[in-house]
Design an enzyme around this catalytic site. Structure first.
Site, PDB file in Angstrom:
ATOM      1  CD  GLU A 145      60.220  21.276  41.460  1.00 14.11           C
ATOM      2  OE1 GLU A 145      60.487  20.352  40.697  1.00 14.11           O
ATOM      3  OE2 GLU A 145      60.288  21.187  42.692  1.00 14.11           O
ATOM      4  CD  GLU A 296      55.916  20.592  44.593  1.00 15.98           C
ATOM      5  OE1 GLU A 296      56.772  19.684  44.688  1.00 15.98           O
ATOM      6  OE2 GLU A 296      55.466  20.984  43.509  1.00 15.98           O
TER       7      GLU A 296
END
Ligand code: GLA
Length: 721
Positions: A145, A296
């Site tokens: 991320e 995720e």
């Protein structure tokens, strides 16, 4: 062809090795077949500089293989170890307020630091050498991320260099940024500040381009370290955070260098907003215009929302199926088991600190079983669309730098267009794509809808003109065509370079502090879709559950909110579609939407945001006029908050279709699907009939949070009922 995968983020470095086997056995029992490991394990992989300890990872991968669980290795560069920070403080990033970040959390590094990039390349090279030919490693995730940029002096110098390469001369930069304004004129590159808020709009846009370029080159260092050393079959990705919608850099550019896109799909507080999550998954599919991974998602709850409530029983499974319906080829939970200490102790997990299943385990195991039953049918399939919504980051940023009203939330604006379009598209077994207009093949679509395409430069306008001349239909939404590629105002009114083709323009824009009434210029055309009457289980005709079409009551008036543009139609053949009401102040009686035939296609401009009912009518007309789904043999009828997602592969007689139906409601729903289909999962009991036109239909009740995965009967296998 990769099979669909189910798995979790697993952190063996946080647990005694003696417990690994029971973790993996429980995963296998839940039909999981992938784990992501390693993305925060730098201090375990390289405990001191140049001293690598990779054997534990080799053993973890081997043990996973024993349980038929493939591995994605996350490179650990989101969390540099303490020795690195201490020895090389120049690798630390600086926040916009001038504070140097420090060790103790994660993401403290400076993404532009050449030294940090070299250190990343070293650890990644070691991992690639060791595991790049491991047959149980299926892919690599770079970092985690990408988030924080840096505002340190060295990065500012790189920004100035970036501008010098782009503009070549200060004269050009000064001109494009209109720096005579507030005496901003630069006479040396070193004078140029680096700002991410409140600055010159041209500078702010270029800073976003610089951030994108810098993350892209950060990523490139690792791709170049990995690719020569790993199997061609091992993919390279990164997981995109910020619930997919984050705009700190351009997702199209970053994913262009990756083999697949992946993202992190979280609900956070509350419950699944089905339309919004459908949109975000379609958005993620649009980055590379191909299927993606959900790297995720939450096993029932998170730890970072104001209230970290649990999803309802069944909702976690429904969410996973929704992502698959929109093009996910893998779903991984974050995380398998919470670390005993560290910042995320309260986050949802699948097993407890004792290593034994938590209540959510059974639901995820059910999902695993679902995937076993449907894996062959789903392999190689993807959603298909004839409608695309256009989105690009320059427009996003240009509006967000100067929203003009706090209420112009671009995600919500997009949703106001997306939600009705998706409901119309799914009635024909189609998806809606969300794509970047500069790079997507526009001629693939019959209808393009651009809600807030603020930046339209000459090159993009030329692409649009070719598209409509050749039969495409383009609907521009509010704020379109105001700016050029330097974030300067276009010198023509909106939509800038498309004014001539539109045969009209925006005279003035207004931020609304109260709704205004808009009226259709002509009586609405009848709803073109079937679906509001269908045969019920008892054989009666019913219109009681028109579902997505409840809104399509052909309103002639509506409230419009947030933004309103007064248009004029100058060309004689430009048609006024919508007009502001008589008592709408400056807007009184002005056109709110105009449309014009261009070539064998059309351009329309909608300058405001009507409420959902009228928006549905307008978009339904646009879909009809564009002949979307002209070849569909029937349409589906489902209730509100029920989704039909079709994935297919091939065309004509060789086409293979899978229909995924998800009931996001808290009560059961009666479903009618065009065609005769059989369910691959246990639990639904379809009946087979014909509709009023003699077309085959399949009907069944779907429980709350229920999922049906259906395939058409083959000709050799007619329905029994
Ligand atoms: C992000 C991160 C994970 C974890 C989760 C928690 O997605 O990638 O490391 O922090 O959030 O929801």
């Amino acid at each position: 062809m990769q099979p669909l995968r189910l798995g979790a983020a697993w952190y063996p470095e946080q647990w005694p090795e003696s417990q690994w086997e029971s973790d993996l056995q429980l995963m296998q029992d839940a039909h999981m077949n992938v784990v992501r490991i390693g993305e925060f394990a730098w201090s375990t992989l390289e405990p001191s500089e140049g001293h690598y300890e990779l054997d534990w990872m080799a053993r973890a991968i081997a043990l996973a293989a024993k349980h038929h669980i493939a591995v994605v290795i996350g490179t650990p560069t989101d969390a540099p170890p303490a020795w690195l920070t201490a020895k090389y403080p120049d690798t630390l990033g600086m926040n916009a307020d001038g504070r140097l970040r420090e060790h103790g959390s994660r993401r403290q590094f400076n993404y532009a630091s050449p030294r940090y990039r070299r250190l990343c390349a070293s650890i990644v090279t070691q991992l690639a050498r060791r595991f790049g030919h491991n047959p149980n490693v299926v892919g690599w995730q770079i970092g985690n991320e990408y988030t924080d940029e840096s505002f340190d002096p060295a990065t500012r110098a790189l920004f100035q260099q970036f501008l010098r390469e782009k503009y070549k001369t200060l004269e050009d930069l000064n001109r494009q940024w209109s720096t005579a304004y507030w005496s901003q004129t630069y006479s040396a590159w070193s004078q140029i500040p680096m700002e991410n808020t409140g600055g010159n709009p041209g500078l702010l846009l270029d800073h976003k381009h610089f951030v994108t370029t810098t993350w892209r080159s950060f990523q490139r260092v690792q791709i170049d370290a990995l690719r020569p050393l790993i199997l061609p079959t091992q993919f390279i990705t990164t997981n995109i955070g910020g619930l997919g919608w984050s705009d700190n850099w351009d997702h199209y550019a970053i994913t262009a260098d990756l083999d697949i896109a992946s993202w992190d799909d979280y609900v956070g507080e509350g419950h699944l907003d089905a339309a919004k999550n459908a949109m975000l998954n379609d958005f993620a599919r649009g980055w590379k215009r191909q299927n993606f991974w959900v790297m995720e998602t939450e096993p029932g709850s998170v730890n970072w929302a104001p209230i970290n409530n649990a999803l309802w029983p069944g909702e976690t499974r429904a969410l996973a199926w929704q992502t698959i319906g929109h093009g996910a080829d893998a779903v991984l939970y974050w995380q398998w088991r919470a670390a005993l200490n560290g910042q995320e102790q309260y986050h949802g997990a699948i097993v407890g600190p004792d290593g034994k299943p938590l209540p959510i385990y059974a639901e995820i195991a059910q999902l695993g079983h679902d995937l076993e039953l449907t894996r062959d049918a789903l392999a190689g399939t993807s959603p298909r669309a004839e409608i695309a919504i256009l989105h690009d980051y320059d427009s996003r940023w240009a509006i967000d730098f100067q929203p003009h009203t706090k209420d112009y939330d671009q995600e919500q604006v997009l949703l106001r267009f997306y939600a009705p379009l998706q409901r119309i598209a799914q009635s024909y077994g189609q998806a809606v794509d969300i794509v970047d207009p500069s790079t997507a093949p526009l001629d693939k679509y019959k209808l393009l809808v651009a809600p807030s395409l603020n930046v339209i430069d000459d090159a993009l306008a030329a692409r649009f003109l070719v598209y409509v001349q050749q039969g495409g239909h383009l609907l521009l939404g509010p704020r379109s065509g105001m700016k050029d590629e330097f974030n300067s105002l276009n010198q023509q009114r909106q939509p800038g370079p498309l004014v001539e083709a539109l045969g009209g323009r925006v005279e003035q824009y207004y931020a609304l502090d109260a709704p205004v009434v808009v009226k259709l210029e002509h009586p609405p055309s009848p709803v073109a879709m079937a679906g509001c009457t269908f045969t019920t289980a008892t054989g009666a005709s019913s219109a009681s559950d028109c579902g997505p079409f409840d809104e399509l009551v052909n309103p002639t008036h509506a409230n419009a909110t947030i933004w309103a543009e007064a248009l004029t139609a100058s060309a004689r053949d430009a048609r006024v579609v919508l007009r502001y009401d008589h008592d709408a102040g400056w807007l009184a009686d002005q056109p709110a939407m105009i449309a014009r035939v261009v070539g064998v296609g059309s351009i329309a401009y909608l300058g405001t945001l009507p409420d959902a009912a009228l928006m549905s009518t307008l978009l339904n007309d646009a879909v009809r006029d564009a002949h979307v789904a002209a070849s569909a043999s029937g349409s589906n009828a489902v209730g509100i908050n029920v989704e039909i997602c079709e994935r297919s592969v091939g065309s004509g007689a060789d086409a293979r279709r899978v229909v995924i139906v998800i009931n996001h409601n808290v009560q059961g729903k009666w479903i009618t699907l065009a065609g005769h289909l059989r369910d691959l999962l246990p639990g639904v009991d379809p009946s087979y009939r014909q509709d009023a036109h003699g077309q085959p239909i399949t009907q069944f009740t779907l429980d709350t949070q229920g999922v049906a995965v259906l395939v058409p009967f083959s000709e050799q296998e007619p329905p029994e009922r």
